[in-house]
Design a protein around this motif. Sequence first.
Motif, mmCIF file in Angstrom:
data_model
loop_
_atom_site.group_PDB
_atom_site.id
_atom_site.type_symbol
_atom_site.label_atom_id
_atom_site.label_comp_id
_atom_site.label_asym_id
_atom_site.label_seq_id
_atom_site.Cartn_x
_atom_site.Cartn_y
_atom_site.Cartn_z
ATOM 1 N N ASN A 169 -5.084 -8.004 -15.053
ATOM 2 C CA ASN A 169 -4.617 -6.958 -14.303
ATOM 3 C C ASN A 169 -5.455 -7.100 -12.855
ATOM 4 O O ASN A 169 -4.796 -6.504 -11.732
ATOM 5 C CB ASN A 169 -5.234 -5.541 -15.119
ATOM 6 N N GLN A 170 -6.662 -7.540 -12.758
ATOM 7 C CA GLN A 170 -7.440 -7.514 -11.371
ATOM 8 C C GLN A 170 -6.651 -8.633 -10.568
ATOM 9 O O GLN A 170 -6.408 -8.662 -9.297
ATOM 10 C CB GLN A 170 -8.736 -7.855 -11.671
ATOM 11 N N VAL A 171 -6.113 -9.701 -11.083
ATOM 12 C CA VAL A 171 -5.461 -10.700 -10.589
ATOM 13 C C VAL A 171 -4.002 -10.241 -10.083
ATOM 14 O O VAL A 171 -3.879 -10.251 -8.790
ATOM 15 C CB VAL A 171 -5.207 -12.107 -11.436
ATOM 16 N N TYR A 172 -3.317 -9.584 -10.835
ATOM 17 C CA TYR A 172 -2.037 -9.059 -10.379
ATOM 18 C C TYR A 172 -2.041 -7.904 -9.395
ATOM 19 O O TYR A 172 -1.593 -7.999 -8.487
ATOM 20 C CB TYR A 172 -1.112 -8.394 -11.609
ATOM 21 N N SER A 173 -3.258 -7.145 -9.526
ATOM 22 C CA SER A 173 -3.898 -6.127 -8.560
ATOM 23 C C SER A 173 -3.989 -6.735 -7.120
ATOM 24 O O SER A 173 -3.507 -6.520 -6.049
ATOM 25 C CB SER A 173 -4.710 -5.366 -8.807
ATOM 26 N N LEU A 174 -4.698 -7.970 -6.930
ATOM 27 C CA LEU A 174 -4.951 -8.750 -5.865
ATOM 28 C C LEU A 174 -3.698 -9.172 -5.269
ATOM 29 O O LEU A 174 -3.528 -9.036 -4.142
ATOM 30 C CB LEU A 174 -6.022 -9.706 -6.136
ATOM 31 N N ASN A 175 -2.759 -9.788 -6.061
ATOM 32 C CA ASN A 175 -1.328 -10.192 -5.665
ATOM 33 C C ASN A 175 -0.814 -9.087 -4.950
ATOM 34 O O ASN A 175 0.165 -9.400 -4.183
ATOM 35 C CB ASN A 175 -0.879 -10.951 -6.806
ATOM 36 N N ASP A 176 -1.072 -7.781 -5.585
ATOM 37 C CA ASP A 176 -0.018 -6.887 -5.066
ATOM 38 C C ASP A 176 -0.724 -6.058 -3.912
ATOM 39 O O ASP A 176 -0.197 -5.132 -3.513
ATOM 40 C CB ASP A 176 0.319 -5.802 -6.117
ATOM 41 N N ARG A 177 -1.834 -6.555 -3.447
ATOM 42 C CA ARG A 177 -2.718 -5.753 -2.558
ATOM 43 C C ARG A 177 -1.992 -5.260 -1.014
ATOM 44 O O ARG A 177 -2.092 -4.425 -0.728
ATOM 45 C CB ARG A 177 -3.903 -6.451 -2.170
ATOM 46 N N TYR A 178 -1.332 -6.432 -0.559
ATOM 47 C CA TYR A 178 -0.594 -6.314 0.688
ATOM 48 C C TYR A 178 0.845 -6.554 0.258
ATOM 49 O O TYR A 178 1.104 -7.819 0.452
ATOM 50 C CB TYR A 178 -1.175 -7.080 1.679
ATOM 51 N N ARG A 179 1.774 -5.697 0.282
ATOM 52 C CA ARG A 179 3.049 -5.841 -0.171
ATOM 53 C C ARG A 179 4.142 -6.216 0.935
ATOM 54 O O ARG A 179 5.093 -6.783 0.820
ATOM 55 C CB ARG A 179 3.473 -4.595 -0.874
ATOM 56 N N ASP A 180 3.606 -5.885 2.007
ATOM 57 C CA ASP A 180 4.522 -6.129 3.199
ATOM 58 C C ASP A 180 3.452 -6.639 4.601
ATOM 59 O O ASP A 180 2.139 -6.209 4.348
ATOM 60 C CB ASP A 180 5.503 -5.078 3.693
ATOM 61 N N TYR A 181 4.182 -7.168 5.466
ATOM 62 C CA TYR A 181 3.388 -7.509 6.547
ATOM 63 C C TYR A 181 2.662 -6.667 7.397
ATOM 64 O O TYR A 181 1.408 -6.794 7.674
ATOM 65 C CB TYR A 181 4.486 -8.009 7.739
ATOM 66 N N ASP A 182 2.957 -5.056 7.291
ATOM 67 C CA ASP A 182 2.555 -4.419 8.186
ATOM 68 C C ASP A 182 1.116 -3.866 7.344
ATOM 69 O O ASP A 182 0.049 -3.567 8.307
ATOM 70 C CB ASP A 182 3.340 -2.955 8.342
ATOM 71 N N THR A 183 0.984 -3.988 6.048
ATOM 72 C CA THR A 183 -0.051 -3.383 5.554
ATOM 73 C C THR A 183 -1.354 -4.458 5.670
ATOM 74 O O THR A 183 -2.133 -4.606 5.672
ATOM 75 C CB THR A 183 0.110 -3.146 3.887
ATOM 76 N N TRP A 184 -0.724 -5.899 5.414
ATOM 77 C CA TRP A 184 -1.597 -7.024 5.653
ATOM 78 C C TRP A 184 -2.179 -7.108 7.137
ATOM 79 O O TRP A 184 -3.237 -7.303 7.268
ATOM 80 C CB TRP A 184 -0.612 -8.336 5.470
ATOM 81 N N ASN A 185 -1.178 -6.838 8.027
ATOM 82 C CA ASN A 185 -1.394 -6.940 9.631
ATOM 83 C C ASN A 185 -2.458 -5.773 9.965
ATOM 84 O O ASN A 185 -3.310 -6.148 10.610
ATOM 85 C CB ASN A 185 -0.257 -7.083 10.315
ATOM 86 N N ARG A 186 -2.305 -4.555 9.244
ATOM 87 C CA ARG A 186 -3.689 -3.678 9.621
ATOM 88 C C ARG A 186 -4.962 -4.215 9.261
ATOM 89 O O ARG A 186 -5.910 -3.874 10.028
ATOM 90 C CB ARG A 186 -3.359 -2.535 8.724
ATOM 91 N N VAL A 187 -4.996 -5.143 8.121
ATOM 92 C CA VAL A 187 -6.294 -5.546 7.880
ATOM 93 C C VAL A 187 -6.655 -6.912 8.610
ATOM 94 O O VAL A 187 -7.678 -6.964 8.939
ATOM 95 C CB VAL A 187 -6.346 -5.847 6.322
ATOM 96 N N TYR A 188 -5.689 -7.616 8.897
ATOM 97 C CA TYR A 188 -6.078 -8.934 9.444
ATOM 98 C C TYR A 188 -5.744 -9.220 11.062
ATOM 99 O O TYR A 188 -5.632 -10.424 11.358
ATOM 100 C CB TYR A 188 -5.449 -10.131 8.626
#
Length: 147
Positions: free
Chosen positions: A51-70
């Motif tokens: 469940n933790q692995v799947y949650s990690l994989n779903d952490r940033y579902r799109d570019y915008d959420t990923w980009n806010r962090v990175y």
Amino acid sequence: MKKLLITALLMGTFSMSYAQSDYYNDYRRSITDINWQTVVADLLLSTTQANQVYSLNDRYRDYDTWNRVYVVDPGRWRGDRYSELERILGREKYMVFKKKYYRGQNPVIVYGRNKNDYKKYRKQKEKYYKERAKSYKKQHKHHGHND
């Protein structure tokens, strides 16, 4: 000098926008290139770990959420992701995972095809901060501060 610095900073920001999406594409591939159900079965992960692995994989579902962090440091996703994966799997299972799915290479290198862009970006950032430090020191000298 400020105008020149701002112009250089803006140019760096705009020139990095393509590289940002490349980093995100690498991030997505690091998830989609692997059959995680097979990983869970091969490594005999507990339900909690899976469940933790799947949650990690779903952490940033799109570019915008990923980009806010990175947005500031797009290459950082690799270290963040794989240290988190190592934490979830544990050191031994992580080493088995790395050996089987990345042929023993560090996953950071596997998904590091943009590392030259990143080096260029980092140099620009270092130069920017050196310039800021110089101007800061100059300002404080002019105000009569003795260091």
